[in-house]
Design a protein around this motif. Structure first.
Motif, mmCIF file in Angstrom:
data_model
loop_
_atom_site.group_PDB
_atom_site.id
_atom_site.type_symbol
_atom_site.label_atom_id
_atom_site.label_comp_id
_atom_site.label_asym_id
_atom_site.label_seq_id
_atom_site.Cartn_x
_atom_site.Cartn_y
_atom_site.Cartn_z
ATOM 1 N N LYS A 50 20.031 12.800 42.427
ATOM 2 C CA LYS A 50 21.248 11.999 42.621
ATOM 3 C C LYS A 50 22.385 12.808 43.264
ATOM 4 N N PRO A 51 22.170 13.364 44.445
ATOM 5 C CA PRO A 51 23.238 14.144 45.088
ATOM 6 C C PRO A 51 24.366 13.255 45.594
ATOM 7 N N ASN A 52 25.537 13.842 45.769
ATOM 8 C CA ASN A 52 26.617 13.132 46.442
ATOM 9 C C ASN A 52 27.002 13.834 47.746
ATOM 10 N N PHE A 53 26.134 14.733 48.205
ATOM 11 C CA PHE A 53 26.303 15.396 49.505
ATOM 12 C C PHE A 53 24.916 15.839 49.972
ATOM 13 N N LEU A 54 24.573 15.505 51.229
ATOM 14 C CA LEU A 54 23.260 15.862 51.768
ATOM 15 C C LEU A 54 23.438 16.740 53.000
ATOM 16 N N ILE A 55 22.701 17.843 53.059
ATOM 17 C CA ILE A 55 22.691 18.734 54.221
ATOM 18 C C ILE A 55 21.261 18.792 54.747
ATOM 19 N N ILE A 56 21.096 18.572 56.043
ATOM 20 C CA ILE A 56 19.761 18.601 56.652
ATOM 21 C C ILE A 56 19.746 19.629 57.784
ATOM 22 N N GLN A 57 18.812 20.564 57.713
ATOM 23 C CA GLN A 57 18.603 21.515 58.801
ATOM 24 C C GLN A 57 17.484 20.969 59.674
ATOM 25 N N VAL A 58 17.764 20.815 60.977
ATOM 26 C CA VAL A 58 16.831 20.104 61.856
ATOM 27 C C VAL A 58 16.285 21.026 62.959
ATOM 28 N N GLY A 59 15.766 22.186 62.581
ATOM 29 C CA GLY A 59 15.141 23.080 63.546
ATOM 30 C C GLY A 59 14.057 22.366 64.337
ATOM 31 N N CYS A 60 13.955 22.688 65.630
ATOM 32 C CA CYS A 60 13.017 21.987 66.531
ATOM 33 C C CYS A 60 11.753 22.790 66.827
ATOM 34 N N ASP A 61 11.507 23.858 66.087
ATOM 35 C CA ASP A 61 10.327 24.673 66.397
ATOM 36 C C ASP A 61 9.028 24.044 65.902
ATOM 37 N N GLY A 62 9.121 22.873 65.283
ATOM 38 C CA GLY A 62 7.923 22.139 64.896
ATOM 39 C C GLY A 62 7.473 21.131 65.940
#
Length: 409
Positions: free
Chosen positions: A278-290
């Motif tokens: 139940k977070p109230n803040f989301l951080i997403i790292q979107v590296g493109c090496d995949g």
């Protein structure tokens, strides 16, 4: 209502272009976003220098002093030495330095400044502004969150910082092309400004987000979840799902992960973990090496598939949760620029194209258009529109085993 914030800095773009692992990448990224005029639909965070002492919000002071050691001989190796030097003189005019006569370049290796993280031109200024980009984005997002709480209205807040996402750096050591851990500085900034925040960090880079997982493994307020390639000898040689613990989840995958498998992971595992914490803040790292087009050739993702999974995740969570999206890996520069531009367009729901899965195929005229000559100046090519023929070693049985283990913690 949606508020999209985008970090931008001419100087940081030039400095990021000097990073040995990502030469010229940042100019392509910022240039393509501006070529499509997507920046005009965002609120721009004009990144400004910060006092070097602020970097000790996470990092050790001795490490910071080593990072910002004057290296004029190395600076002069830059092809853009004069232009960057003049801009630095203007921008950093009032920033206090941390001078320590005992700091010596002979200690570089002790702090990881060798091998994949060797010193490069204007490194000390790159360190400052990279950290500042995520810190200042975090601060601005926190300001808007506080304001919304006071005024009792809700708009979706999404912050984009493709300079950031340096997830391997530790408190006192550079690692894996990551000279500083801007993510940890951003998380610490959010926690400082919003003490009751409950943060969920999701890492979608090909490589395990070990620097973030290690920093917050004992935190009750920060949950980390990394989806990554795992194998013996594969950097950073850690992150098996069996090493997971409550609040620190490793989704360790095999070679050939494709769009369908990533979609399954996010829907069946990640969304359940988000609901659990139940977070109230989301951080997403979107590296493109995949991406299938990346030089690593370990995963088999497409731009459309990768970004659609991110879009679905964002649509499936509570719209009141602010989201920060950070860059990361990606070593095919043109494809990384395309991926993050396409993602920005996704998030903006911009007027073109009507079908958000499509995109204008003729890359617009801009200063770096010649870098796309091999693609026929097209956004979509046969190569990036489809996965490669790589075999997907991630069976539904192996993914189900990970799901059952993590959801049982």
């Amino acid at each position: 209502m949606k508020r999209i914030l985008l970090c931008d800095s001419d100087l940081l773009t030039k400095l990021s272009d000097e990073v040995p692992s990502n030469k010229m990448r940042q100019s392509l990224v910022q240039g393509l976003i501006k070529g499509y005029k997507l920046d005009e639909l965002c609120e721009i965070i004009d990144v400004e220098p910060i006092e070097y002492k602020r970097l000790t919000l996470y990092h050790d002071m001795d490490f910071i002093k080593q990072l910002i050691l004057d290296r004029k001989e190395i600076d002069q190796q830059s092809e853009n030495h004069e232009v960057i030097s003049n801009k630095i003189s203007e921008v950093f005019d009032l920033i206090e330095d941390l001078v320590d006569d005992e700091v010596d370049a002979k200690d570089d290796e002790l702090y990881g400044l060798s091998h994949d993280c060797y010193p490069f031109p204007f490194m000390k200024y790159y360190i400052n502004l990279t950290a500042a980009s995520t810190i200042q984005l975090s601060e601005r997002m926190c300001e808007y969150i506080k304001s919304q709480h006071q005024q009792q209205f809700q708009s979706k807040i999404i912050g984009l910082n493709f300079y950031g996402g340096r997830h391997h750096g530790s408190k006192s050591k550079a690692s894996g092309f990551c000279y500083i851990n801007d993510i940890n500085l951003g998380i610490s900034t959010i926690r400082k400004n919003l003490p009751n925040s409950n943060i969920f960090y999701l890492d979608l880079d090909l490589h395990y987000g070990n620097g973030v997982a290690e920093a917050f493994k004992f935190s009750q307020k920060v949950t980390t979840c990394s989806v990554h390639r795992f194998d013996v000898g594969f950097f950073p040689n850690a992150g098996s799902f069996e090493e997971s613990r409550t609040g620190a989840y490793n989704i360790s995958t095999k070679r050939g992960l494709n769009d369908e498998s990533l979609k399954w992971i996010l829907e069946e595992v990640v969304l359940n973990l988000i609901k659990k914490h139940k977070p109230n803040f989301l951080i997403i790292q979107v590296g493109c090496d995949g991406l299938a087009t990346d030089v690593h050739k370990q995963w088999n993702l497409t731009i459309k598939g990768f970004n659609k999974v991110i879009q679905n995740l964002i649509n499936d969570i509570d719209r009141s949760i602010p989201i920060m999206i950070l860059g990361g890996g990606g070593y095919n520069n043109a494809e990384t620029a395309k991926c993050w531009t396409h993602l920005t367009n996704f998030l903006l729901d911009s007027n073109f194209p009507k079908d958000i899965n499509d995109f204008q195929n003729e890359i617009p005229e801009h200063s770096l258009l010649d870098y796309y000559e091999n693609d026929g100046y097209k956004f979509w090519t046969e190569t990036n529109s489809n996965p490669s023929k790589m075999h997907n070693e991630n069976t539904i049985e192996s993914l189900q085993e990970i799901k059952e283990y993590l959801l049982s913690l």
